[in-house]
Motif scaffolding. Sequence first.
Motif, PDB file in Angstrom:
ATOM      1  N   GLY A  48      44.298 -15.622  47.885  1.00 36.59           N
ATOM      2  CA  GLY A  48      43.170 -15.429  46.989  1.00 36.59           C
ATOM      3  C   GLY A  48      41.876 -15.924  47.600  1.00 36.59           C
ATOM      4  O   GLY A  48      40.822 -15.288  47.469  1.00 36.59           O
ATOM      5  N   ALA A  49      41.949 -17.056  48.286  1.00 31.09           N
ATOM      6  CA  ALA A  49      40.769 -17.595  48.949  1.00 31.09           C
ATOM      7  C   ALA A  49      40.334 -16.689  50.100  1.00 31.09           C
ATOM      8  O   ALA A  49      39.138 -16.479  50.325  1.00 31.09           O
ATOM      9  CB  ALA A  49      41.057 -18.999  49.459  1.00 31.09           C
ATOM     10  N   LEU A  50      41.312 -16.151  50.831  1.00 30.67           N
ATOM     11  CA  LEU A  50      40.968 -15.224  51.909  1.00 30.67           C
ATOM     12  C   LEU A  50      40.253 -13.988  51.355  1.00 30.67           C
ATOM     13  O   LEU A  50      39.231 -13.554  51.887  1.00 30.67           O
ATOM     14  CB  LEU A  50      42.241 -14.793  52.645  1.00 30.67           C
ATOM     15  CG  LEU A  50      42.769 -15.745  53.707  1.00 30.67           C
ATOM     16  CD1 LEU A  50      44.189 -15.361  54.110  1.00 30.67           C
ATOM     17  CD2 LEU A  50      41.860 -15.760  54.921  1.00 30.67           C
ATOM     18  N   ARG A  51      40.799 -13.444  50.279  1.00 35.26           N
ATOM     19  CA  ARG A  51      40.174 -12.264  49.683  1.00 35.26           C
ATOM     20  C   ARG A  51      38.768 -12.581  49.188  1.00 35.26           C
ATOM     21  O   ARG A  51      37.844 -11.754  49.322  1.00 35.26           O
ATOM     22  CB  ARG A  51      41.045 -11.769  48.525  1.00 35.26           C
ATOM     23  CG  ARG A  51      40.580 -10.501  47.825  1.00 35.26           C
ATOM     24  CD  ARG A  51      40.596  -9.309  48.745  1.00 35.26           C
ATOM     25  NE  ARG A  51      39.247  -8.976  49.210  1.00 35.26           N
ATOM     26  CZ  ARG A  51      38.981  -8.071  50.129  1.00 35.26           C
ATOM     27  NH1 ARG A  51      39.955  -7.425  50.718  1.00 35.26           N
ATOM     28  NH2 ARG A  51      37.732  -7.810  50.488  1.00 35.26           N
ATOM     29  N   ALA A  52      38.569 -13.779  48.648  1.00 33.49           N
ATOM     30  CA  ALA A  52      37.247 -14.167  48.159  1.00 33.49           C
ATOM     31  C   ALA A  52      36.230 -14.228  49.293  1.00 33.49           C
ATOM     32  O   ALA A  52      35.068 -13.825  49.131  1.00 33.49           O
ATOM     33  CB  ALA A  52      37.334 -15.518  47.452  1.00 33.49           C
ATOM     34  N   VAL A  53      36.654 -14.732  50.461  1.00 36.67           N
ATOM     35  CA  VAL A  53      35.756 -14.778  51.616  1.00 36.67           C
ATOM     36  C   VAL A  53      35.357 -13.365  52.024  1.00 36.67           C
ATOM     37  O   VAL A  53      34.180 -13.070  52.266  1.00 36.67           O
ATOM     38  CB  VAL A  53      36.427 -15.502  52.802  1.00 36.67           C
ATOM     39  CG1 VAL A  53      35.533 -15.431  54.045  1.00 36.67           C
ATOM     40  CG2 VAL A  53      36.706 -16.954  52.451  1.00 36.67           C
ATOM     41  N   LEU A  54      36.332 -12.463  52.076  1.00 37.97           N
ATOM     42  CA  LEU A  54      36.050 -11.092  52.500  1.00 37.97           C
ATOM     43  C   LEU A  54      35.161 -10.366  51.493  1.00 37.97           C
ATOM     44  O   LEU A  54      34.319  -9.548  51.880  1.00 37.97           O
ATOM     45  CB  LEU A  54      37.361 -10.338  52.696  1.00 37.97           C
ATOM     46  CG  LEU A  54      38.300 -10.896  53.785  1.00 37.97           C
ATOM     47  CD1 LEU A  54      39.593 -10.101  53.827  1.00 37.97           C
ATOM     48  CD2 LEU A  54      37.625 -10.896  55.150  1.00 37.97           C
ATOM     49  N   ALA A  64      31.009  -8.304  58.722  1.00 39.08           N
ATOM     50  CA  ALA A  64      32.343  -7.750  58.488  1.00 39.08           C
ATOM     51  C   ALA A  64      33.390  -8.722  58.999  1.00 39.08           C
ATOM     52  O   ALA A  64      33.096  -9.606  59.816  1.00 39.08           O
ATOM     53  CB  ALA A  64      32.507  -6.388  59.169  1.00 39.08           C
ATOM     54  N   ALA A  65      34.625  -8.553  58.524  1.00 42.94           N
ATOM     55  CA  ALA A  65      35.748  -9.354  59.015  1.00 42.94           C
ATOM     56  C   ALA A  65      37.034  -8.563  58.843  1.00 42.94           C
ATOM     57  O   ALA A  65      37.239  -7.904  57.818  1.00 42.94           O
ATOM     58  CB  ALA A  65      35.849 -10.690  58.280  1.00 42.94           C
ATOM     59  N   ALA A  75      53.788 -10.316  56.009  1.00 40.55           N
ATOM     60  CA  ALA A  75      52.520  -9.985  56.653  1.00 40.55           C
ATOM     61  C   ALA A  75      51.470  -9.661  55.606  1.00 40.55           C
ATOM     62  O   ALA A  75      51.778  -9.087  54.551  1.00 40.55           O
ATOM     63  CB  ALA A  75      52.703  -8.806  57.601  1.00 40.55           C
ATOM     64  N   TRP A  76      50.238 -10.029  55.896  1.00 34.72           N
ATOM     65  CA  TRP A  76      49.096  -9.743  55.023  1.00 34.72           C
ATOM     66  C   TRP A  76      47.940  -9.334  55.904  1.00 34.72           C
ATOM     67  O   TRP A  76      47.662  -9.981  56.912  1.00 34.72           O
ATOM     68  CB  TRP A  76      48.742 -10.981  54.212  1.00 34.72           C
ATOM     69  CG  TRP A  76      47.597 -10.823  53.240  1.00 34.72           C
ATOM     70  CD1 TRP A  76      47.679 -10.442  51.930  1.00 34.72           C
ATOM     71  CD2 TRP A  76      46.207 -11.061  53.482  1.00 34.72           C
ATOM     72  NE1 TRP A  76      46.431 -10.433  51.343  1.00 34.72           N
ATOM     73  CE2 TRP A  76      45.507 -10.803  52.282  1.00 34.72           C
ATOM     74  CE3 TRP A  76      45.471 -11.456  54.607  1.00 34.72           C
ATOM     75  CZ2 TRP A  76      44.122 -10.935  52.163  1.00 34.72           C
ATOM     76  CZ3 TRP A  76      44.091 -11.583  54.498  1.00 34.72           C
ATOM     77  CH2 TRP A  76      43.428 -11.332  53.285  1.00 34.72           C
ATOM     78  N   GLN A  77      47.286  -8.255  55.560  1.00 35.42           N
ATOM     79  CA  GLN A  77      46.085  -7.870  56.291  1.00 35.42           C
ATOM     80  C   GLN A  77      45.062  -7.334  55.314  1.00 35.42           C
ATOM     81  O   GLN A  77      45.402  -6.752  54.274  1.00 35.42           O
ATOM     82  CB  GLN A  77      46.386  -6.840  57.377  1.00 35.42           C
ATOM     83  CG  GLN A  77      46.701  -5.439  56.862  1.00 35.42           C
ATOM     84  CD  GLN A  77      46.807  -4.430  57.980  1.00 35.42           C
ATOM     85  OE1 GLN A  77      47.895  -4.075  58.401  1.00 35.42           O
ATOM     86  NE2 GLN A  77      45.658  -3.978  58.468  1.00 35.42           N
ATOM     87  N   ASP A  78      43.794  -7.557  55.643  1.00 34.48           N
ATOM     88  CA  ASP A  78      42.717  -7.088  54.784  1.00 34.48           C
ATOM     89  C   ASP A  78      41.431  -7.094  55.607  1.00 34.48           C
ATOM     90  O   ASP A  78      41.395  -7.603  56.732  1.00 34.48           O
ATOM     91  CB  ASP A  78      42.587  -7.981  53.555  1.00 34.48           C
ATOM     92  CG  ASP A  78      42.068  -7.213  52.334  1.00 34.48           C
ATOM     93  OD1 ASP A  78      41.458  -6.141  52.519  1.00 34.48           O
ATOM     94  OD2 ASP A  78      42.286  -7.688  51.202  1.00 34.48           O
ATOM     95  N   VAL A 361      45.272 -13.694  63.103  1.00 33.82           N
ATOM     96  CA  VAL A 361      44.382 -12.970  64.013  1.00 33.82           C
ATOM     97  C   VAL A 361      43.197 -12.501  63.190  1.00 33.82           C
ATOM     98  O   VAL A 361      43.375 -11.939  62.100  1.00 33.82           O
ATOM     99  CB  VAL A 361      45.080 -11.754  64.662  1.00 33.82           C
ATOM    100  CG1 VAL A 361      44.085 -10.957  65.503  1.00 33.82           C
ATOM    101  CG2 VAL A 361      46.264 -12.202  65.515  1.00 33.82           C
ATOM    102  N   TYR A 362      41.989 -12.751  63.693  1.00 33.70           N
ATOM    103  CA  TYR A 362      40.827 -12.183  63.004  1.00 33.70           C
ATOM    104  C   TYR A 362      39.781 -11.715  64.003  1.00 33.70           C
ATOM    105  O   TYR A 362      39.721 -12.170  65.136  1.00 33.70           O
ATOM    106  CB  TYR A 362      40.209 -13.161  61.995  1.00 33.70           C
ATOM    107  CG  TYR A 362      39.530 -14.391  62.540  1.00 33.70           C
ATOM    108  CD1 TYR A 362      38.451 -14.329  63.409  1.00 33.70           C
ATOM    109  CD2 TYR A 362      39.943 -15.657  62.123  1.00 33.70           C
ATOM    110  CE1 TYR A 362      37.808 -15.472  63.869  1.00 33.70           C
ATOM    111  CE2 TYR A 362      39.318 -16.815  62.577  1.00 33.70           C
ATOM    112  CZ  TYR A 362      38.248 -16.702  63.454  1.00 33.70           C
ATOM    113  OH  TYR A 362      37.629 -17.845  63.907  1.00 33.70           O
ATOM    114  N   SER A 363      38.982 -10.775  63.531  1.00 31.44           N
ATOM    115  CA  SER A 363      37.721 -10.412  64.173  1.00 31.44           C
ATOM    116  C   SER A 363      36.648 -10.519  63.110  1.00 31.44           C
ATOM    117  O   SER A 363      36.764  -9.908  62.045  1.00 31.44           O
ATOM    118  CB  SER A 363      37.767  -8.988  64.722  1.00 31.44           C
ATOM    119  OG  SER A 363      36.457  -8.570  65.114  1.00 31.44           O
TER     120      SER A 363
END
Length: 400
Positions: A48-54, A64-65, A75-78, A361-363
């Motif tokens: 939830g915190a990851l989604r909030a950042v995005l 962008a991220a 696995a989770w990707q967004d 992994v992120y960009s």
Amino acid sequence: MTRRIRTLLAAALVLGVAAGPASPAAASSPAAPAAPSAAGAHGAPALGALRAVLDELPNAHATAALVRVGDAGDAWQDSGGVHDLRSGRPADPNGRFRAGSVTKVFTAATVLQLAADGEVDLARPVRHYLPDLIPARYGGVTVRQLLDHTHGLPDGDFPGTDVHEWYAHRFDVHDPRAIVASATAKTRVAPPGKVQRYSNIGYTVAGLLVERVTGDTYENQVARRILRPLGLQDTYLPGASPRIRGPHNRGYQVFPMPDGTSELRDVTVWGVTDGWAAGDLISTTADLERFLVALFDGRVVPEPYLKEMFTLPADAPGATMSAGLQRYVLPDGRVVWLKTGGRWGYNTLIAATEDLSRTLVYSVNSTDAKGRGGNPVTEAITRAAFGVPSRPAPSGPPAA
């Protein structure tokens, strides 16, 4: 087009600067997103915190991220933000990006493969392989010391001292041999093996070592040994081309102006020959995740040479970097091995626990990807992915 994008674009147009691929763009600075307030239980990813950042992208810190998290088989990707400020269309989650110093992990793996093949001795002086490039005063530097940043070599010379001058030279083509020659003409910064100092020069030499030992180009060796066997079809080494092939999200950089204002410029097209074997890789989050898992699984570098990537130099006090990776201890005691990368407009990270119970992994299209002060977006993503509710976040050495 969202209100956030309209605000960014309107600020650019007020200053009379077009926000598009061919021209610089100026931007206002909306408030940064709040850091995630809660992490998952027992260090689980706080999705939830990851989604909030995005959801807060684009903002002053990133446009962008792209994020991929692995959690013991799940696995989770967004993705979040925009492909570019002009159109405001959503970021391409499968887009390519500049991976920066994550390149060093590929270079280290290539050298370690050569060691496993008996073509390179990690304890042997580099001068044994490159006598015409490494002068006698650096004769004590070993191959292993190139990879763990304890070589003591000074940096090479490049034109420019600030982002404006570097931007003016962004299409310069640099010869790695000339870079090494400019470095080895100087006095060493430390005795070999005694001080760990992060830099690109050791990996530039390592790339030349690969070429000398194999009689082939560095690019061909990385492709033959790593990219093709792992099926990394969206990963490549661009050589002298300053462009990113295929789908990619555009990168932007804040430029401070003499009158105290700032300007946001599109920096997607920028040469990377200054980095070469230390920082020129172009990839995707899917390819880097596949590489990360295969590497830690022992499918890229065989034992006992894989151990080099999880071993810190014993004689360099305070060392955190191994051959290609960096060790970080989370507040709950878990050890994470990671590598960051930064090229103008792009920040990248690959990170995992050694047993692969957690991977990240992120960009991130950071608006100051080479900044020394850290980026709130990359820090928030990393904290949430590893279930850390507050700083410090895992972070690598200054992105190069």
